[in-house]
Write an enzyme that holds these catalytic residues in place. Structure first.
Site, PDB file in Angstrom:
ATOM      1  CB  SER A 124      -0.883   0.004   1.250  1.00 38.66           C
ATOM      2  OG  SER A 124      -0.072   0.207   2.402  1.00 38.66           O
TER       3      SER A 124
ATOM      4  CG  ASP B  13      -3.748  -2.886  -1.716  1.00 38.77           C
ATOM      5  OD1 ASP B  13      -4.649  -3.085  -2.551  1.00 38.77           O
ATOM      6  OD2 ASP B  13      -3.905  -3.040  -0.484  1.00 38.77           O
ATOM      7  CG  HIS B  14      -6.450   0.426  -1.942  1.00 34.31           C
ATOM      8  ND1 HIS B  14      -7.740   0.542  -2.375  1.00 34.31           N
ATOM      9  CD2 HIS B  14      -6.411  -0.720  -1.219  1.00 34.31           C
ATOM     10  CE1 HIS B  14      -8.461  -0.475  -1.922  1.00 34.31           C
ATOM     11  NE2 HIS B  14      -7.669  -1.274  -1.222  1.00 34.31           N
TER      12      HIS B  14
ATOM     13  CG  HIS C 287     -10.466  -2.045   2.923  1.00 35.11           C
ATOM     14  ND1 HIS C 287     -11.058  -1.208   2.013  1.00 35.11           N
ATOM     15  CD2 HIS C 287      -9.629  -2.845   2.216  1.00 35.11           C
ATOM     16  CE1 HIS C 287     -10.593  -1.477   0.798  1.00 35.11           C
ATOM     17  NE2 HIS C 287      -9.730  -2.469   0.886  1.00 35.11           N
ATOM     18  N   GLY C 288     -10.608  -3.860   6.952  1.00 43.94           N
ATOM     19  CA  GLY C 288     -10.429  -3.801   8.396  1.00 43.94           C
ATOM     20  C   GLY C 288     -11.021  -4.993   9.130  1.00 43.94           C
TER      21      GLY C 288
ATOM     22  CB  ILE D 256      -5.657 -11.725   2.949  1.00 40.48           C
ATOM     23  CG1 ILE D 256      -6.840 -12.513   2.359  1.00 40.48           C
ATOM     24  CG2 ILE D 256      -5.487 -12.043   4.447  1.00 40.48           C
ATOM     25  CD1 ILE D 256      -6.599 -13.981   2.198  1.00 40.48           C
TER      26      ILE D 256
ATOM     27  CG  ASP E 215      -9.302   2.798  -4.896  1.00 39.59           C
ATOM     28  OD1 ASP E 215     -10.332   3.165  -5.506  1.00 39.59           O
ATOM     29  OD2 ASP E 215      -9.313   2.418  -3.714  1.00 39.59           O
TER      30      ASP E 215
ATOM     31  CB  SER F  61      -9.291 -10.224   6.637  1.00 41.95           C
ATOM     32  OG  SER F  61      -7.964 -10.031   6.203  1.00 41.95           O
TER      33      SER F  61
ATOM     34  CD  GLU G  15     -12.358  -0.298  -4.941  1.00 38.08           C
ATOM     35  OE1 GLU G  15     -11.216  -0.713  -4.657  1.00 38.08           O
ATOM     36  OE2 GLU G  15     -13.175   0.122  -4.095  1.00 38.08           O
TER      37      GLU G  15
HETATM   38  P1  13P Z   1      -8.736  -6.801   4.758  1.00 38.32           P
HETATM   39  O1  13P Z   1      -8.748  -5.593   5.618  1.00 38.32           O
HETATM   40  O2  13P Z   1     -10.049  -7.534   4.814  1.00 38.32           O
HETATM   41  O3  13P Z   1      -7.594  -7.710   5.027  1.00 38.32           O
HETATM   42  O4  13P Z   1      -8.599  -6.300   3.228  1.00 38.32           O
HETATM   43  C1  13P Z   1      -7.335  -6.012   2.688  1.00 38.32           C
HETATM   44  C2  13P Z   1      -7.414  -5.334   1.360  1.00 38.32           C
HETATM   45  O5  13P Z   1      -8.424  -5.268   0.697  1.00 38.32           O
HETATM   46  C3  13P Z   1      -6.166  -4.746   0.870  1.00 38.32           C
HETATM   47  O6  13P Z   1      -6.355  -4.043  -0.311  1.00 38.32           O
HETATM   48  O1  G3H Z   2      -6.724  -2.012   1.917  1.00 40.09           O
HETATM   49  C1  G3H Z   2      -5.831  -1.585   2.618  1.00 40.09           C
HETATM   50  C2  G3H Z   2      -4.789  -2.444   3.205  1.00 40.09           C
HETATM   51  O2  G3H Z   2      -5.268  -3.124   4.326  1.00 40.09           O
HETATM   52  C3  G3H Z   2      -3.557  -1.642   3.482  1.00 40.09           C
HETATM   53  O3  G3H Z   2      -3.681  -0.907   4.644  1.00 40.09           O
HETATM   54  O4  G3H Z   2      -3.044   1.387   3.901  1.00 40.09           O
HETATM   55  O5  G3H Z   2      -2.910   0.719   6.327  1.00 40.09           O
HETATM   56  O6  G3H Z   2      -1.260  -0.200   4.678  1.00 40.09           O
HETATM   57  P1  G3H Z   2      -2.657   0.348   4.918  1.00 40.09           P
HETATM   58 ZN    ZN Z   3      -8.272  -3.085  -0.470  1.00 37.85          ZN
END
Ligand code: 13P
Ligand code: G3H
Ligand code: ZN
Length: 309
Positions: free
Chosen positions: A50, A82-83, A180-181, A255, A104, A214, A134
């Site tokens: 991320s 990621d994102h 998320h989370g 995940i 994203d 998750s 997305e």
């Molecule tokens: P979780 O918070 O469910 O693990 O999702 C992670 C995620 O989507 C990272 O992009």
């Molecule tokens: O979707 C987000 C991931 O869980 C990454 O989280 O931006 O806190 O690293 P983060």
């Molecule tokens: Zn995500």
């Protein structure tokens, strides 16, 4: 083998009715735990970074750690942003050796999402890098972005063909009720498989991505609470729902939270049992082993990608 893109992985996953695990990485122990699990069961992998992880650990450190994991395991591994929230961030990751990036722009209006996604696709494809985008908006917390349930919105299947056609994107993250989370559902978990099915019918063969996947493993939450944590109501996506999504068009399952819970529960337990411990290897080592155990379970029993490397 150098780091690979997700093209071949997704093609095989779609045809085989399984999904590739995309695990968030922030440091050496997390990378080692995940990749050693994949080596044990011979699974292809996506390691994702991320913006926050890149800021925390530094692009070059993460890149080199992932390269080391590839050398040590010999597995097909894709390194993914990621994102990504801007063209500039995506470009920096493409230029810096990532093989896949996510742009994203799901918070923007449809036309603006298309515009920035297409800009990233044009650049990434010119460098042999693949792109995830997305459509629709997940609830939950990611880094500084906190999307309330009221601001979340399911993906509209009617928009998907136009979005994919006009952007040329390689895979698409959709919103079907995950978030998320660690606090995903109040009450029973519900996913809109009807939306996924509709999208699959409109775009047969096209890889779909599930974020916020998750399971928020109860044993880890219990351990954290037992040793002083306060996480009442933490709840994730049941494993049978993830297996169902994997058998459909979902080729990538994200995940992160489960890795965080595994690591935190383990470290809390070590300190509860030995409050005087001060050798980082004595708590990070067990945390790494727990991540390995967790990821092995996911690869074999949830994603179905063991033996597919
Ligand atoms: P979780 O918070 O469910 O693990 O999702 C992670 C995620 O989507 C990272 O992009
Ligand atoms: O979707 C987000 C991931 O869980 C990454 O989280 O931006 O806190 O690293 P983060
Ligand atoms: Zn995500």
């Amino acid at each position: 083998m150098p780091l690979v893109t997700t093209t071949e992985m997704f093609k095989k996953a779609y045809e085989g009715g399984y999904a590739i695990g995309a695990f968030n990485v922030n440091n050496m122990e997390i990378i080692q735990g995940i990749t050693e699990a994949a080596k044990e069961v011979n699974a292809p992998l996506i390691l994702q970074v991320s913006a926050g992880a890149r800021k925390y650990a530094n692009h070059t450190y993460l890149m080199k750690l992932v390269e080391a994991a590839q050398i040590e395991t010999g597995l097909p591994i894709a390194l993914h942003l990621d994102h990504g929230d801007s063209f500039e961030l995506c470009k920096a990751c493409v230029d810096g050796g990532f093989t896949s990036v996510m742009i994203d722009a799901s918070h923007l209006p449809f036309e603006e999402n298309i515009k920035v996604t297409k800009q990233v696709v044009d650049y990434a494809h010119s460098k042999g890098v693949v792109v995830e985008a997305e459509l629709g908006r997940l609830a939950g917390v990611e880094d500084e972005v906190n999307v309330s349930a009221a601001d979340a919105s399911y993906t509209d299947p009617k928009e998907v063909e136009e979005f994919v056609g006009r952007t040329g994107v390689d895979s698409l993250a959709i919103a079907i009720g995950t978030s998320h989370g660690a606090y995903k559902f109040q009450g029973d978990a519900k996913l809109r498989f009807d939306i996924l099915e509709d999208i699959q019918k409109r775009l047969p063969g096209f890889p779909i991505v599930l974020h916020g996947a998750s399971s928020v493993i109860p044993e880890y939450v219990d351990t954290i609470n037992k040793y002083g944590g306060e996480m009442p109501g933490a709840k994730g996506v049941p494993e049978d729902m993830l297996r169902k999504a994997s058998s459909m068009a979902v080729c990538k399952i994200n995940i992160d939270s489960d890795l965080r819970l595994a690591m935190t529960a383990t470290v809390r337990k070590v300190f509860a049992e030995n409050p005087s411990e001060f050798d980082p290897r004595k708590y990070l080592g067990p945390a790494r082993s727990e991540i390995q155990k967790l990821v092995k379970h996911k690869l074999i029993n949830v994603l179905g990608c063991a033996g597919k490397a």
